[in-house]
Scaffold this motif. Structure first.
Motif, short mmCIF file in Angstrom:
data_model
loop_
_atom_site.label_atom_id
_atom_site.label_comp_id
_atom_site.label_asym_id
_atom_site.label_seq_id
_atom_site.Cartn_x
_atom_site.Cartn_y
_atom_site.Cartn_z
N LEU A 154 7.61 16.79 4.17
CA LEU A 154 8.33 15.75 5.85
C LEU A 154 10.36 16.18 5.91
N ILE A 155 10.65 15.75 5.02
CA ILE A 155 12.12 15.58 4.65
C ILE A 155 12.88 16.84 5.40
N LEU A 156 12.17 17.77 4.98
CA LEU A 156 13.11 19.37 5.08
C LEU A 156 12.02 19.10 6.85
N ASP A 157 11.45 18.94 7.42
CA ASP A 157 10.45 18.95 8.69
C ASP A 157 11.95 18.30 9.49
N VAL A 158 12.11 17.05 8.59
CA VAL A 158 13.32 16.19 9.49
C VAL A 158 14.88 16.72 9.46
N LEU A 159 15.10 17.99 8.09
CA LEU A 159 16.00 18.27 8.14
C LEU A 159 15.87 19.35 9.65
N LYS A 160 15.49 20.13 9.06
CA LYS A 160 15.23 21.12 10.20
C LYS A 160 15.44 20.71 12.04
N LEU A 161 14.64 19.49 12.53
CA LEU A 161 14.78 19.19 13.96
C LEU A 161 16.43 18.90 13.96
N GLU A 162 17.11 18.08 12.81
CA GLU A 162 18.03 17.47 13.26
C GLU A 162 19.42 18.38 13.03
N GLN A 163 19.05 19.11 12.42
CA GLN A 163 19.57 20.69 13.01
C GLN A 163 19.60 21.35 14.45
N THR A 164 18.33 21.17 14.60
CA THR A 164 17.89 21.72 16.33
C THR A 164 18.42 20.90 17.06
N VAL A 165 18.51 19.44 17.10
CA VAL A 165 19.32 18.61 17.83
C VAL A 165 20.41 18.56 17.67
N LYS A 166 21.57 19.16 16.57
CA LYS A 166 22.91 19.07 16.91
C LYS A 166 22.48 20.18 17.67
N GLU A 167 22.40 21.49 16.85
CA GLU A 167 22.15 23.23 17.97
C GLU A 167 22.43 22.75 19.24
N LEU A 168 21.34 21.88 20.09
CA LEU A 168 21.30 21.63 21.00
C LEU A 168 21.93 21.00 22.15
N ARG A 169 22.81 19.68 21.23
CA ARG A 169 23.34 19.16 22.06
C ARG A 169 24.57 19.63 21.24
#
Length: 206
Positions: A127-142
């Motif tokens: 779950l933490i790996l998934d959260v890190l990937k999502l946070e990285q994706t959000v940063k890239e999209l921003r």
């Protein structure tokens, strides 16, 4: 406590420590570095493989401890029924059975909690790996969105600048036209003034 149950207890303590480290509120950069190292390091991968084999043995110990608890409970029940429900007449034999029942239950709980915590750790890690990937994706999209907004603003400013340049060219052309007209009108006015002056002698045709 036998050696292998001591090792199981030590493994339970290690799992508790790892779980506490996983839930620490670390900054995103540190957490990303740690989990990237864990997920990509070859030694950690081998260690995880060895831990899977270890948990298979712990599962076997858990099944054995459950079987021992069941057999000791049945033995205690048979002894109680044999003595007409009077548990106090068993004496030291009953104490021995109760001690074996306690140790069997302790081993069962120890192995069970170790296995259960291993499942929790595995799921928490994923779950933490998934959260890190999502946070990285959000940063890239921003960042991409900000870049688009910035480029859109720049292009809008360029369009406004070009429009102002065109308006300025039009104003310059109008000013030049007005200057020419003013010059022509000034020349005509001067000519008319000369015609109307008393010194002016009209020419007679011969």
């Amino acid at each position: 406590m036998t050696l292998y149950y001591t090792l199981v207890f030590f493994l339970l303590l290690v799992e508790m420590g790892i779980f506490m480290l996983l839930i620490l509120p670390l900054p995103f950069t540190w957490r990303k570095m740690i989990f990237t190292f864990i997920s990509e390091n070859a030694f950690v991968a081998k260690l995880q493989y060895g831990m899977k084999i270890t948990f298979v043995f712990i599962l076997i110990l858990f099944i054995d401890s459950v079987n021992r608890v069941y057999s000791v409970t049945n033995e205690l029940s048979r002894n109680t029924d044999r003595n007409g429900g009077q548990q106090t007449v068993l004496g030291h034999e009953r104490m021995e059975v109760q001690a074996r029942k306690f140790y069997s239950q302790r081993n069962m709980y120890l192995c069970g909690f170790t296995l259960f915590l291993s499942l929790i750790l595995n799921r928490t890690y994923v779950l933490i790996l998934d959260v890190l990937k999502l946070e990285q994706t959000v940063k890239e999209l921003r960042a991409e969105s900000n870049e688009r907004v910035r480029s859109g603003a720049e292009s809008e400013l360029e369009k406004k600048y070009e429009a102002k340049e065109r308006e300025l060219e039009i104003v310059k052309k109008q000013a030049e036209g007005l200057t020419r007209e003013y010059g022509e009108l000034s020349d005509r006015y001067t000519a008319m003034e000369k015609k109307q002056s008393p010194d002016f002698v009209p020419r007679k045709d011969l």
